[in-house]
Write an enzyme that holds these catalytic residues in place. Structure first.
Site, PDB file in Angstrom:
ATOM      1  CG  HIS A   1      -0.656  -7.553  -0.499  1.00 37.00           C
ATOM      2  ND1 HIS A   1      -1.719  -7.964   0.282  1.00 37.00           N
ATOM      3  CD2 HIS A   1      -0.948  -7.950  -1.766  1.00 37.00           C
ATOM      4  CE1 HIS A   1      -2.607  -8.580  -0.485  1.00 37.00           C
ATOM      5  NE2 HIS A   1      -2.160  -8.585  -1.733  1.00 37.00           N
ATOM      6  CD  GLU A   2       1.273  -7.817  -4.921  1.00 36.54           C
ATOM      7  OE1 GLU A   2       1.240  -8.974  -5.380  1.00 36.54           O
ATOM      8  OE2 GLU A   2       0.246  -7.129  -4.781  1.00 36.54           O
TER       9      GLU A   2
ATOM     10  CG  HIS B   1       0.164 -12.556  -3.109  1.00 39.69           C
ATOM     11  ND1 HIS B   1      -0.911 -13.058  -2.400  1.00 39.69           N
ATOM     12  CD2 HIS B   1      -0.244 -11.366  -3.626  1.00 39.69           C
ATOM     13  CE1 HIS B   1      -1.932 -12.215  -2.493  1.00 39.69           C
ATOM     14  NE2 HIS B   1      -1.555 -11.178  -3.230  1.00 39.69           N
TER      15      HIS B   1
ATOM     16  CG  ASP C   1      -5.329 -11.162  -2.663  1.00 36.17           C
ATOM     17  OD1 ASP C   1      -4.443 -10.459  -2.136  1.00 36.17           O
ATOM     18  OD2 ASP C   1      -5.435 -11.317  -3.892  1.00 36.17           O
TER      19      ASP C   1
ATOM     20  CB  THR D   1       6.051   0.300   2.682  1.00 33.74           C
ATOM     21  OG1 THR D   1       7.045   1.279   2.374  1.00 33.74           O
ATOM     22  CG2 THR D   1       6.623  -0.742   3.625  1.00 33.74           C
TER      23      THR D   1
END
Length: 195
Positions: A130-131, A134, A140, A125
């Site tokens: 996180h992706e 982006h 990052d 998860t």
């Protein structure tokens, strides 16, 4: 030409000039309050396609729910089968990676949810959220603590936080709240999230 015709023509011309001058200098009427608040409250809707992300469905749903609960200027929704999507999500065997956005309606970015990170103990998860971050334009922030969603793998395998912090929320919120920002292209760089 008789004098009466000249006077009528002159009067008509003067009236036309004065009317045009009044139009040119008149200030536009202010927009009604309801129109202004509607423009400010507009939400950018981005569709995602996870039809090629078998095994990641619940992690993607939780990551999407986290973003939708924490920002109001953009909303992530699942694309109808066979329709276009701004965020294409696929499962891979490598490290997770994504195109750095911010993605805009009608444009497209790619998210790869790599099993190599899961095999090493990272939380699915957190990876998905996180992706998606982006895709929404966040780079990052490595190295970083677990409280920063965008610190990614640098927070370690024990970290399960899938919620953007105040700074991350604020950046995404302001990116999608601006009408002018809708014209800005996505960065297009692919960020690989290997440690």
């Amino acid at each position: 030409m008789p004098l009466g015709t000249w006077l009528r023509a002159g009067t008509s011309a003067a009236a036309l000039v004065l009317g045009m001058a009044g139009t040119a200098t008149a200030a536009p009427a202010p927009a009604p309050a309801s129109t202004a608040s509607t423009a400010q409250a507009a939400v950018v809707t981005l569709r995602y396609d996870d039809s090629r992300a078998a095994g990641w469905e619940s992690a993607i749903a939780a990551g999407v729910a986290s973003w939708n609960a924490n920002v109001s200027s953009v909303r992530l929704v699942e694309a109808a089968p066979g329709s276009a999507a701004e965020i294409v999500i696929v499962a891979t065997t490598g490290w997770p990676q994504a195109t750095l956005g911010p993605v805009r309606p009608g444009r497209q970015v790619r998210v790869e949810l790599g099993s190599q990170a899961v095999d090493q103990g990272y939380n699915k998860t957190r990876i998905a959220a996180h992706e998606l971050g982006h895709s929404l334009g966040l780079p990052d922030t490595k190295p970083g603590p677990c409280s920063q969603l965008m610190s990614g793998s640098s927070a370690g395998t024990a970290c399960t936080n899938a919620t953007p912090n105040t700074t991350e929320r604020s950046r995404v919120q302001s990116t999608y709240a601006s009408a002018l920002a809708a014209l800005a292209p996505a960065n297009g760089r692919t960020l690989v999230d290997a440690p």
